[in-house]
Write an enzyme that holds these catalytic residues in place. Structure first.
Site, short mmCIF file in Angstrom:
data_model
loop_
_atom_site.label_atom_id
_atom_site.label_comp_id
_atom_site.label_asym_id
_atom_site.label_seq_id
_atom_site.Cartn_x
_atom_site.Cartn_y
_atom_site.Cartn_z
N CYS A 52 -24.62 -19.14 -7.21
CA CYS A 52 -24.47 -20.10 -6.10
C CYS A 52 -23.09 -20.09 -5.45
O CYS A 52 -22.96 -20.40 -4.25
CB CYS A 52 -24.77 -21.52 -6.58
SG CYS A 52 -26.14 -21.62 -7.76
N CYS A 55 -22.01 -18.54 -1.89
CA CYS A 55 -22.34 -19.20 -0.62
C CYS A 55 -21.79 -20.63 -0.54
O CYS A 55 -21.38 -21.08 0.52
CB CYS A 55 -23.85 -19.22 -0.41
SG CYS A 55 -24.52 -17.56 -0.17
N HIS A 56 -21.83 -21.36 -1.67
CA HIS A 56 -21.47 -22.79 -1.59
C HIS A 56 -20.02 -23.05 -2.00
O HIS A 56 -19.52 -24.15 -1.79
CB HIS A 56 -22.40 -23.61 -2.49
CG HIS A 56 -23.85 -23.51 -2.10
ND1 HIS A 56 -24.41 -24.29 -1.12
CD2 HIS A 56 -24.84 -22.70 -2.55
CE1 HIS A 56 -25.71 -23.98 -0.99
NE2 HIS A 56 -25.98 -23.00 -1.85
N MET A 93 -31.40 -19.16 1.89
CA MET A 93 -31.14 -19.33 0.46
C MET A 93 -32.27 -18.70 -0.35
O MET A 93 -33.45 -18.96 -0.08
CB MET A 93 -31.04 -20.82 0.12
CG MET A 93 -30.97 -21.04 -1.38
SD MET A 93 -30.41 -22.66 -1.82
CE MET A 93 -31.16 -22.80 -3.45
N HIS A 334 -17.39 -13.64 7.64
CA HIS A 334 -18.06 -12.98 6.52
C HIS A 334 -17.85 -11.46 6.58
O HIS A 334 -16.82 -10.97 6.20
CB HIS A 334 -19.54 -13.38 6.48
CG HIS A 334 -20.22 -12.99 5.21
ND1 HIS A 334 -19.93 -13.59 4.02
CD2 HIS A 334 -21.14 -12.06 4.94
CE1 HIS A 334 -20.64 -13.03 3.05
NE2 HIS A 334 -21.40 -12.10 3.60
N HIS A 376 -25.51 -11.02 10.30
CA HIS A 376 -25.07 -10.35 9.06
C HIS A 376 -25.02 -8.85 9.35
O HIS A 376 -25.99 -8.13 9.12
CB HIS A 376 -26.03 -10.66 7.90
CG HIS A 376 -25.46 -10.27 6.56
ND1 HIS A 376 -25.45 -8.97 6.12
CD2 HIS A 376 -24.86 -11.00 5.59
CE1 HIS A 376 -24.89 -8.92 4.92
NE2 HIS A 376 -24.52 -10.16 4.58
FE1 DHE Z 1 -22.41 -8.97 -0.10
C1 DHE Z 1 -20.59 -6.71 1.73
C2 DHE Z 1 -20.00 -11.28 0.31
C3 DHE Z 1 -24.54 -11.36 -1.32
C4 DHE Z 1 -24.50 -6.52 -1.15
N1 DHE Z 1 -20.64 -9.00 0.86
C5 DHE Z 1 -20.06 -7.96 1.59
C6 DHE Z 1 -18.82 -8.42 2.14
C7 DHE Z 1 -18.65 -9.71 1.74
C8 DHE Z 1 -19.79 -10.07 0.93
C9 DHE Z 1 -17.48 -10.62 2.05
C10 DHE Z 1 -17.89 -7.58 3.01
C11 DHE Z 1 -16.98 -6.73 2.16
C12 DHE Z 1 -16.07 -5.85 3.01
O1 DHE Z 1 -16.57 -5.20 3.94
O2 DHE Z 1 -14.87 -5.82 2.75
N2 DHE Z 1 -22.31 -10.98 -0.41
C13 DHE Z 1 -21.21 -11.73 -0.19
C14 DHE Z 1 -21.46 -13.10 -0.56
O3 DHE Z 1 -20.61 -14.03 -0.58
C15 DHE Z 1 -22.91 -13.24 -0.81
C16 DHE Z 1 -23.57 -13.89 0.39
C17 DHE Z 1 -23.30 -14.12 -1.98
C18 DHE Z 1 -22.67 -13.74 -3.28
O4 DHE Z 1 -22.66 -14.59 -4.18
O5 DHE Z 1 -22.19 -12.63 -3.44
C19 DHE Z 1 -23.31 -11.76 -0.90
N3 DHE Z 1 -24.23 -8.94 -1.06
C20 DHE Z 1 -24.92 -10.02 -1.47
C21 DHE Z 1 -26.15 -9.64 -2.11
O6 DHE Z 1 -27.02 -10.42 -2.60
C22 DHE Z 1 -26.22 -8.16 -2.10
C23 DHE Z 1 -27.43 -7.69 -1.28
C24 DHE Z 1 -26.31 -7.56 -3.51
C25 DHE Z 1 -25.18 -7.99 -4.40
O7 DHE Z 1 -24.35 -7.17 -4.70
O8 DHE Z 1 -25.11 -9.18 -4.75
C26 DHE Z 1 -24.92 -7.81 -1.41
N4 DHE Z 1 -22.53 -6.98 0.24
C27 DHE Z 1 -23.43 -6.14 -0.33
C28 DHE Z 1 -23.16 -4.78 0.08
C29 DHE Z 1 -22.04 -4.84 0.93
C30 DHE Z 1 -21.66 -6.23 1.01
C31 DHE Z 1 -23.97 -3.56 -0.33
C32 DHE Z 1 -21.35 -3.66 1.63
C33 DHE Z 1 -22.10 -3.21 2.85
C34 DHE Z 1 -21.42 -2.06 3.56
O9 DHE Z 1 -22.15 -1.16 4.03
O10 DHE Z 1 -20.19 -2.05 3.66
#
Ligand code: DHE
Length: 547
Positions: A52, A55-56, A93, A334, A376
């Site tokens: 959680c 996001c929160h 969510m 984000h 996103h």
């Molecule tokens: Fe991510 C990128 C944060 C959930 C997979 N994710 C990012 C970035 C951020 C972020 C800030 C950008 C990084 C950068 O470019 O420097 N992600 C978050 C969260 O805060 C969130 C919403 C909830 C959490 O608790 O993490 C979250 N993200 C997810 C997922 O559920 C995903 C699908 C699987 C996982 O790892 O938890 C996921 N996020 C990704 C991926 C990228 C990403 C694969 C990079 C994408 C790219 O092509 O650069």
């Protein structure tokens, strides 16, 4: 349920402070939260952190998700909170209960926990970081040329999220090169300017650097710089190639500059700041995405809650100085990426349904563009369009539209910083997380892992890059049950793209390789090691920021 990696760390430290006990004991009788034992509090805090906090927020003041402070949660009460956690919301969510990620008991525990004051998370000093710092191979022992004949610039780093590993896969042969132990829930990978080094950052704040020139590419150093992180990048400006890395932390809210080759921590900068609009203090102002400029010694850091973009000049970090230009933008920042020219950086302010454009040359806010619900982009998709000129596209979590924005104020001023094209993903609802293209490809590819429809979430949607027509829907083969298709990545040549089949930890799945011309499934990369693949990063495309 994932096994706790934080116990004894973040949650343990919070318990040691006694904050938990205090909050339980001092609650007023008429408005007291449901009881929780110390053990339950510890377990619930861990679940909250794992599922959680992203996001929160750790302090539950809200960001991508709403605030979950006791004044609000006690009004909702246990049953209503349980319903939210079980079913998820249309706002994006996840349905933790329906998906089977959390049990009924865990949901009940979490619903009770949320009505208590949040435990106080601990800080981390440079000394604490250094205590975790390990150099597995000193720089002087590393090879001066690649120790294999493989086409390493076409390697893919594949995150195996829930098993805490990164697989290095040869993009030419599709064979596994090595599996590297990187630590808990790696979030992203980034490549150094030369491409030789691949960096990972885990949700546990652990950074790892992998040397792709070793006979068997493996990690050469690691360090834990915070308790919760999502971003990492490296110094890409001429003269600084491979020299520095930077980690963006969620908790403690900070960024940490590291030596690029050894990961020795050099400097911590707190990102607690003031909301750009209300000018109220925000302790939990977290670092979301980071990109590295190719034209200046600058990192672009997005300070999520504050709604500010920080341009961090790293050229004097050896003298202990970083210079920061703080640009007021929008909340909550984000993910984002470069435009085609790599002068402008576009980032989602996802709760205000906007894309912020930063001019990194003049170091100022260039524009704010209204898009759809909860944009996103991942890093977005760049197209050099025959009519609109260079454009950058984003999908949305909250709706099915994709928005493409003109990014060339000089050559195509009539389209600059406007949505020049909207087009729809087929079927209802949003749930798109990533879109991608490649300069050599005719297509733009989009996933939809957060859509509640089981068929849509296992599908990949292909669009013509010029007409924006929907060309084809690619469905993950039916033999993969209860999965989501997530994240697209092209190979170096741009003639194939890879998709992750994202299942549960105990479920071997696959990485699917599609021919980018015929759109036929070319190869299923399988094996017992293919567990919870999420992001995939081609070395060449990542070092050059091609997307
Ligand atoms: Fe991510 C990128 C944060 C959930 C997979 N994710 C990012 C970035 C951020 C972020 C800030 C950008 C990084 C950068 O470019 O420097 N992600 C978050 C969260 O805060 C969130 C919403 C909830 C959490 O608790 O993490 C979250 N993200 C997810 C997922 O559920 C995903 C699908 C699987 C996982 O790892 O938890 C996921 N996020 C990704 C991926 C990228 C990403 C694969 C990079 C994408 C790219 O092509 O650069």
């Amino acid at each position: 349920m994932r096994v706790s990696k934080l116990t004894g760390g973040l949650v343990g430290a919070a318990l040691v402070t006694g904050v938990v006990a205090l909050s339980v004991n001092t609650a007023k009788a008429e408005n007291s939260p449901p009881p929780l034992t110390k053990e339950e509090m510890k377990k619930a805090a861990q679940i909250y952190f794992d599922r959680c906090a992203g996001c929160h927020g750790m302090l539950r003041k809200g960001a991508t998700g709403p605030a979950l402070t006791p004044d609000r949660t006690r009004k909702l009460g246990t049953q209503a909170l349980e319903a939210f956690i079980y079913n998820g919301t249309l706002g994006g969510m996840p349905d933790w209960g329906k998906q089977g990620v959390l049990t009924k008991e865990e949901i009940n525990l979490l619903a009770r926990f949320l009505q208590h004051e949040p435990p106080n998370p601990p800080e981390m000093s440079l000394q604490q970081m250094k205590a975790t710092w390990k150099v597995y191979m000193p720089v002087e022992d590393r090879p001066t040329r690649p120790q294999h004949n493989l086409n390493w610039k076409n390697f893919f780093g594949v995150i195996l999220r829930d098993v805490g590993k990164v697989a290095i896969v040869d993009g030419d042969t599709k064979k596994l090169v090595n599996i590297v132990d990187t630590g808990f829930a790696v979030h992203i990978l980034r490549s150094s300017a030369s491409g030789r080094y691949m960096y990972s950052i885990g949700r546990d704040g652990k950074a790892t650097v992998i040397d792709l020139w070793l006979a068997k590419p493996d990690k050469v150093a690691e360090v834990k710089v915070c308790y919760d992180a999502r971003s990492i990048d490296t110094s890409k400006y001429h003269g600084y190639e491979d020299k520095l890395a930077v980690v963006g932390c969620y908790w403690p809210p900070s960024f940490v500059v590291l030596d690029g080759m050894t990961l020795e921590p050099k400097k911590i900068v707190s990102t607690s700041s003031y909301y750009y609009d209300t000018q109220e203090f925000v302790r939990e102002a977290r670092v979301a995405s980071i990109v590295a400029s190719h034209y200046d010694p600058i990192w672009v850091l997005n300070i999520k809650e504050a709604g500010q973009v920080w341009l961090v000049d790293y050229s004097k970090v050896d003298k202990g100085t970083v210079t920061i230009d703080m640009i007021d933008a929008e909340r909550y920042l984000h993910d984002g990426g470069w435009d085609l020219s790599k002068r402008y950086f576009l980032v989602a302010a996802n709760m205000r349904n906007k894309i912020v454009v930063i001019d990194t040359k003049d170091k100022e806010l260039e524009a704010i563009v209204k898009v759809g619900t909860k944009p996103h982009p991942g890093r977005g998709a760049n197209i050099d369009h025959p009519k609109y000129g260079p454009i950058w596209c984003t999908g949305h979590i909250g709706e099915k539209r994709v928005a493409c924005i003109g990014t060339d104020p000089e050559g195509h001023p009539q389209y600059a910083w406007k949505v020049v094209k909207w087009f729809d993903l087929p079927g209802e609802g949003g749930g798109n997380l990533f879109i991608k293209t490649h300069p050599k490809s005719k297509y733009l590819i989009a996933d939809r892992p957060l859509n509640p429809d089981p068929e849509l979430k296992r599908s990949i949607f292909v669009f013509d890059k010029v007409t924006f027509e929907h060309v084809k829907t690619l469905k993950v083969p039916a033999k993969y049950k209860n999965i989501r298709a997530v994240h697209e990545e092209f190979n170096k040549a741009g003639d194939e793209f890879w998709i992750s089949v994202w299942g549960k930890k105990d479920q071997p799945t696959a990485i699917l390789v599609y021919d980018a011309k015929t759109l036929k499934l070319k190869k299923e990369i399988t094996g017992d090691w293919v567990r919870t693949p999420t992001g995939k990063f081609n070395v060449y495309n990542t070092m050059k920021d091609i997307y």
